[in-house]
Design an enzyme around this catalytic site. Structure first.
Site, PDB file in Angstrom:
ATOM      1  CB  SER A  11      -0.876  -0.027   1.272  1.00 25.91           C
ATOM      2  OG  SER A  11      -1.675   1.126   1.365  1.00 25.91           O
ATOM      3  CB  SER A  63       5.629  10.195  11.489  1.00 26.33           C
ATOM      4  OG  SER A  63       4.694  11.242  11.555  1.00 26.33           O
ATOM      5  CE1 TYR A  85       2.093   6.451  12.052  1.00 25.19           C
ATOM      6  CE2 TYR A  85       2.467   8.731  12.706  1.00 25.19           C
ATOM      7  CZ  TYR A  85       2.527   7.736  11.750  1.00 25.19           C
ATOM      8  OH  TYR A  85       3.000   8.017  10.491  1.00 25.19           O
ATOM      9  CE  LYS A  95       5.658   5.766  12.090  1.00 23.40           C
ATOM     10  NZ  LYS A  95       6.200   4.924  11.029  1.00 23.40           N
ATOM     11  CB  THR A 133      -0.952   6.676   1.885  1.00 24.78           C
ATOM     12  OG1 THR A 133      -1.186   7.022   3.261  1.00 24.78           O
ATOM     13  CG2 THR A 133       0.370   7.252   1.413  1.00 24.78           C
TER      14      THR A 133
END
Ligand SMILES: NC(=O)c1ccc[n+]([C@@H]2O[C@H](COP(=O)([O-])OP(=O)(O)OC[C@H]3O[C@@H](n4cnc5c(N)ncnc54)[C@H](OP(=O)(O)O)[C@@H]3O)[C@@H](O)[C@H]2O)c1
Length: 322
Positions: A59, A181, A207, A211, A242
């Site tokens: 993906s 990120s 998240y 990161k 995305t």
């Protein structure tokens, strides 16, 4: 005059970076490409004879990176958790890059046992891109009971790299690229609570915390793997359109959709780090082909003992020995 233009260009680049909305959307890369210091593109056959592993290749940015590496001549290994999806992507890439050598491998990178199975069955590798990622709605855990973003972004990739170390060593110019990120700028290193068991859980914070760990570990891993000729490069892609962003951050996606980078621009720096000659300096945090600061907010800073403690904890949690 050239010197003045270069200085001005660097100033523009820094303003784009620090303002976030100047640099992260698609115009950030478009502007930087016109600056005098913009690094040249790599040669069209820069990856010929090289073998590249891309996790999360089914993906978004992973698919784009796989396509770009195949175009540069690499043998590309698409590491996916859903092989049917992976085979569809492989067929699309094979149609787009007819000469490409592409192979699909199944591996759930959050599952340490599956990572072991994958790594033990794998052969030659020059470039390993840890791209697989997720932003979960709720706190969930991996097969081994680790918080899922931690397992996917840190523990699985760390174990995979360590197990592939002999193969990477044999490369002579191995590169391990971690896709982090810009969201990590808002988080401090969660050294006291890596599994995020305290306080209110949000997927976005989980998240970004993991990161942040990727960025913090980069210098330690660079030193650890330097004797084997393995470079470590952590990067962030900016804001790219995305399926992951659309699915996990629908509000953000709705507001920013028109200004998001396309996947090729999002993958640009990971591919450049994999292919550029000479190899980039190891242990740094990159965005748009340049090293970037690891902290923008003073309260996110950590000291060396904290970094070391985080590393030691991750090594143990990934089932590795120091
Ligand atoms: N897009 C952005 O603006 C942006 C910004 C900053 C950082 N990033 C980072 O860029 C990377 C790619 O993200 P994306 O935006 O391209 O998202 P995406 O479209 O959701 O792609 C994520 C990929 O990771 C795979 N994946 C997730 N968990 C996995 C696991 N346990 N094992 C194996 N594969 C797994 C997914 O597999 P499935 O196809 O099976 O779901 C998918 O192929 C991520 O690390 C993300 O954090 C993206």
């Amino acid at each position: 005059m050239d010197g003045l233009l270069t200085m001005l260009g660097r100033g523009v680049d820094t303003v784009l970076d620090r303002s976030v909305v100047g640099g992260y959307p698609r115009w950030g890369l478009a502007l930087r490409r016109r600056l005098p210091d913009w690094p040249a593109d790599v040669a069209p056959d820069a990856m010929a004879g090289r073998s590249a592993v891309v996790t999360g290749a089914s993906s978004g940015l992973g698919t784009a990176a796989a396509a770009a590496l195949a175009k540069l001549g690499a043998t590309v290994h698409l590491v996916v958790r859903d092989t049917e999806k992976g085979e569809r992507v492989r067929a699309d890439l094979a149609a787009a890059v007819p000469d490409a050598t592409l192979r699909v491998w199944r591996c759930d990178v959050s599952d340490l046992d599956d990572v072991t199975r994958f790594a033990e069955s794998f052969g030659a590798v020059d470039v390993l891109i840890h791209n697989a990622g997720l932003l979960p709605a709720e706190r969930t855990t991996s097969k081994q009971g680790h918080e899922l973003t931690l397992a996917t972004h840190v523990l699985g990739p760390l174990r995979m790299t360590e197990l592939l170390r002999p193969a990477l060593r044999a490369s002579g110019d191995a590169r391990v690229v971690w896709v982090s990120s810009g969201g990590m700028y808002g988080q401090r290193l969660p050294v006291g609570d890596p599994e995020y068991t305290e306080g209110e859980f949000t997927g976005a914070a989980a998240y970004a915390r993991t990161k942040r760990i990727q960025v913090a570990l980069a210098p330690v891993l660079a030193r650890r793997w330097a004797p084997d000729g393995i470079g470590v490069h952590v990067m962030h892609p900016g804001w790219a359109d995305t399926p992951g962003v659309a699915g996990s951050l629908p509000g953000f996606h709705r507001v920013t959709e028109r200004v998001l980078r396309d996947v090729d621009d999002g993958a640009d720096t990971m591919v450049w780090l994999a292919a550029v000659t000479p190899p980039p300096a190891s242990g740094l945090f990159w965005h748009d082909r340049a090293p970037r600061p690891t902290h923008l907010l003073p309260w996110t800073r950590h000291d060396e003992p904290a970094r070391r403690a985080m590393f030691d904890w991750c090594v143990a949690a990934a089932g590795l020995t120091r």
